[in-house]
Design a protein around this motif. Structure first.
Motif, PDB file in Angstrom:
ATOM      1  N   ALA A   1    -144.843  69.782 -26.345  1.00  0.00           N
ATOM      2  CA  ALA A   1    -144.510  69.102 -27.596  1.00  0.00           C
ATOM      3  C   ALA A   1    -145.798  68.946 -28.398  1.00  0.00           C
ATOM      4  CB  ALA A   1    -143.888  67.733 -27.334  1.00  0.00           C
ATOM      5  N   THR A   2    -145.649  68.835 -29.705  1.00  0.00           N
ATOM      6  CA  THR A   2    -146.802  68.586 -30.563  1.00  0.00           C
ATOM      7  C   THR A   2    -146.543  67.338 -31.397  1.00  0.00           C
ATOM      8  OG1 THR A   2    -145.951  69.899 -32.403  1.00  0.00           O
ATOM      9  CG2 THR A   2    -147.304  71.060 -30.764  1.00  0.00           C
ATOM     10  N   ALA A   3    -147.624  66.653 -31.732  1.00  0.00           N
ATOM     11  CA  ALA A   3    -147.575  65.502 -32.639  1.00  0.00           C
ATOM     12  C   ALA A   3    -148.661  65.755 -33.672  1.00  0.00           C
ATOM     13  CB  ALA A   3    -147.821  64.208 -31.880  1.00  0.00           C
ATOM     14  N   GLU A   4    -148.252  66.040 -34.899  1.00  0.00           N
ATOM     15  CA  GLU A   4    -149.203  66.498 -35.906  1.00  0.00           C
ATOM     16  C   GLU A   4    -149.199  65.617 -37.145  1.00  0.00           C
ATOM     17  OE1 GLU A   4    -149.241  70.887 -36.426  1.00  0.00           O
ATOM     18  OE2 GLU A   4    -147.419  70.814 -35.202  1.00  0.00           O
ATOM     19  N   SER A   5    -150.392  65.369 -37.629  1.00  0.00           N
ATOM     20  CA  SER A   5    -150.540  64.695 -38.906  1.00  0.00           C
ATOM     21  C   SER A   5    -151.180  65.659 -39.898  1.00  0.00           C
ATOM     22  CB  SER A   5    -151.358  63.411 -38.750  1.00  0.00           C
ATOM     23  OG  SER A   5    -151.377  62.691 -39.949  1.00  0.00           O
ATOM     24  N   CYS A   6    -152.473  65.862 -39.820  1.00  0.00           N
ATOM     25  CA  CYS A   6    -153.186  66.652 -40.835  1.00  0.00           C
ATOM     26  C   CYS A   6    -152.767  68.124 -40.887  1.00  0.00           C
ATOM     27  CB  CYS A   6    -154.693  66.525 -40.657  1.00  0.00           C
ATOM     28  SG  CYS A   6    -155.311  67.119 -39.078  1.00  0.00           S
ATOM     29  N   THR A   7    -152.183  68.640 -39.831  1.00  0.00           N
ATOM     30  CA  THR A   7    -151.749  70.034 -39.832  1.00  0.00           C
ATOM     31  C   THR A   7    -150.304  70.209 -40.290  1.00  0.00           C
ATOM     32  OG1 THR A   7    -151.315  69.789 -37.477  1.00  0.00           O
ATOM     33  CG2 THR A   7    -153.375  70.898 -38.106  1.00  0.00           C
TER      34      THR A   7
ATOM     35  N   THR B   1    -145.862  63.740 -38.225  1.00  0.00           N
ATOM     36  CA  THR B   1    -145.953  62.308 -38.537  1.00  0.00           C
ATOM     37  C   THR B   1    -147.117  62.089 -39.484  1.00  0.00           C
ATOM     38  OG1 THR B   1    -147.242  61.941 -36.528  1.00  0.00           O
ATOM     39  CG2 THR B   1    -144.870  61.622 -36.364  1.00  0.00           C
ATOM     40  N   TYR B   2    -146.906  62.443 -40.730  1.00  0.00           N
ATOM     41  CA  TYR B   2    -147.969  62.391 -41.729  1.00  0.00           C
ATOM     42  C   TYR B   2    -148.304  60.951 -42.115  1.00  0.00           C
ATOM     43  CZ  TYR B   2    -150.755  65.249 -44.885  1.00  0.00           C
ATOM     44  OH  TYR B   2    -151.783  65.912 -45.490  1.00  0.00           O
ATOM     45  N   SER B   3    -147.295  60.115 -42.234  1.00  0.00           N
ATOM     46  CA  SER B   3    -147.531  58.722 -42.622  1.00  0.00           C
ATOM     47  C   SER B   3    -147.709  57.840 -41.391  1.00  0.00           C
ATOM     48  CB  SER B   3    -146.359  58.193 -43.459  1.00  0.00           C
ATOM     49  OG  SER B   3    -145.208  58.031 -42.642  1.00  0.00           O
ATOM     50  N   ASN B   4    -148.323  56.691 -41.600  1.00  0.00           N
ATOM     51  CA  ASN B   4    -148.462  55.726 -40.509  1.00  0.00           C
ATOM     52  C   ASN B   4    -147.092  55.254 -40.044  1.00  0.00           C
ATOM     53  OD1 ASN B   4    -151.213  55.954 -40.647  1.00  0.00           O
ATOM     54  ND2 ASN B   4    -151.541  53.992 -41.670  1.00  0.00           N
ATOM     55  N   GLU B   5    -146.176  55.072 -40.985  1.00  0.00           N
ATOM     56  CA  GLU B   5    -144.821  54.639 -40.647  1.00  0.00           C
ATOM     57  C   GLU B   5    -144.162  55.655 -39.705  1.00  0.00           C
ATOM     58  OE1 GLU B   5    -141.951  51.822 -40.549  1.00  0.00           O
ATOM     59  OE2 GLU B   5    -143.831  51.663 -41.642  1.00  0.00           O
ATOM     60  N   ALA B   6    -144.325  56.935 -39.996  1.00  0.00           N
ATOM     61  CA  ALA B   6    -143.754  57.975 -39.132  1.00  0.00           C
ATOM     62  C   ALA B   6    -144.396  57.941 -37.748  1.00  0.00           C
ATOM     63  CB  ALA B   6    -143.936  59.348 -39.769  1.00  0.00           C
ATOM     64  N   LYS B   7    -145.694  57.731 -37.695  1.00  0.00           N
ATOM     65  CA  LYS B   7    -146.379  57.646 -36.397  1.00  0.00           C
ATOM     66  C   LYS B   7    -145.782  56.519 -35.552  1.00  0.00           C
ATOM     67  CE  LYS B   7    -150.856  59.451 -38.000  1.00  0.00           C
ATOM     68  NZ  LYS B   7    -150.386  59.917 -39.311  1.00  0.00           N
ATOM     69  N   MET B   8    -145.519  55.383 -36.210  1.00  0.00           N
ATOM     70  CA  MET B   8    -144.953  54.243 -35.482  1.00  0.00           C
ATOM     71  C   MET B   8    -143.498  54.500 -35.098  1.00  0.00           C
ATOM     72  SD  MET B   8    -146.688  50.907 -37.359  1.00  0.00           S
ATOM     73  CE  MET B   8    -146.169  51.350 -39.024  1.00  0.00           C
ATOM     74  N   GLN B   9    -142.680  54.969 -36.038  1.00  0.00           N
ATOM     75  CA  GLN B   9    -141.257  55.156 -35.780  1.00  0.00           C
ATOM     76  C   GLN B   9    -140.959  56.278 -34.801  1.00  0.00           C
ATOM     77  OE1 GLN B   9    -139.254  55.720 -39.520  1.00  0.00           O
ATOM     78  NE2 GLN B   9    -139.424  53.568 -40.085  1.00  0.00           N
ATOM     79  N   MET B  10    -141.631  57.413 -34.969  1.00  0.00           N
ATOM     80  CA  MET B  10    -141.290  58.596 -34.177  1.00  0.00           C
ATOM     81  C   MET B  10    -142.033  58.673 -32.851  1.00  0.00           C
ATOM     82  SD  MET B  10    -141.085  61.372 -37.271  1.00  0.00           S
ATOM     83  CE  MET B  10    -140.591  62.754 -36.252  1.00  0.00           C
ATOM     84  N   LEU B  11    -143.235  58.103 -32.806  1.00  0.00           N
ATOM     85  CA  LEU B  11    -144.073  58.264 -31.613  1.00  0.00           C
ATOM     86  C   LEU B  11    -144.417  56.956 -30.921  1.00  0.00           C
ATOM     87  CD1 LEU B  11    -146.546  60.907 -33.085  1.00  0.00           C
ATOM     88  CD2 LEU B  11    -144.645  61.337 -31.505  1.00  0.00           C
ATOM     89  N   GLY B  12    -144.086  55.845 -31.542  1.00  0.00           N
ATOM     90  CA  GLY B  12    -144.393  54.559 -30.920  1.00  0.00           C
ATOM     91  C   GLY B  12    -145.851  54.138 -31.048  1.00  0.00           C
TER      92      GLY B  12
END
Length: 156
Positions: free
Chosen positions: A19-25, A49-60
């Protein structure tokens, strides 16, 4: 430098799913892996997960971690990678968060990317790479190449 095909081949050999978790890419690592025909047998999913909200919601990723360290930090990269494992069926996850540019600051310059590599049953590894102000497209390309190399190293 490892190719996506080599990473997938090694994952297949070791029975590892990715799995990958990507922001800047913005999904470029997932795209590199899924550009290879047959990748679906080892590639589980990618989180953009570009936004901080996405990082929290999708990845915890914890709000406290973001507040204390900022999105571009090894602490957040660690939580992103571990969150990708927790929210998927993957056994290996790579995470990236950085400043591709243009811009940046004195404390978080353009070209800084934090990487997280989580593997089930093992300690999560994190590192920061300073690619420098080489331009947005080049930072993103270099980040994908480094992420592939990290995964290949974990699978060797």
């Amino acid at each position: 430098m490892a190719t996506a095909a080599e990473v997938l081949q090694a994952a297949r050999y070791w029975g590892v799913s990715i799995a990958t978790a990507e922001s800047c890419t913005g999904g470029m690592i997932s795209a590199a892996l899924t550009d290879v025909a047959g990748s679906s047998d080892v590639f589980d999913r990618g989180f953009v997960t570009y936004s901080n909200e996405a990082k929290m919601q999708m990845l915890g990723v914890r709000h406290e971690t973001l507040q204390a360290h900022g999105a571009v930090s090894e602490a957040v990269a660690r939580e992103m990678a571990e969150g990708a494992l927790d929210h998927s069926t993957a056994t290996l996850a790579v995470a990236v968060t950085g400043i591709a540019g243009p811009g940046g600051s004195e404390f978080k310059p353009e070209g800084r990317v934090c990487f997280g590599l989580a593997r089930a049953g093992r300690e999560t590894r994190v590192e920061t790479v300073e690619f420098g102000p080489i331009g947005r497209a080049e930072v993103r390309r270099a980040t994908v190449a480094h992420a592939l190399a990290l995964m290949a190293g974990a699978l060797s």
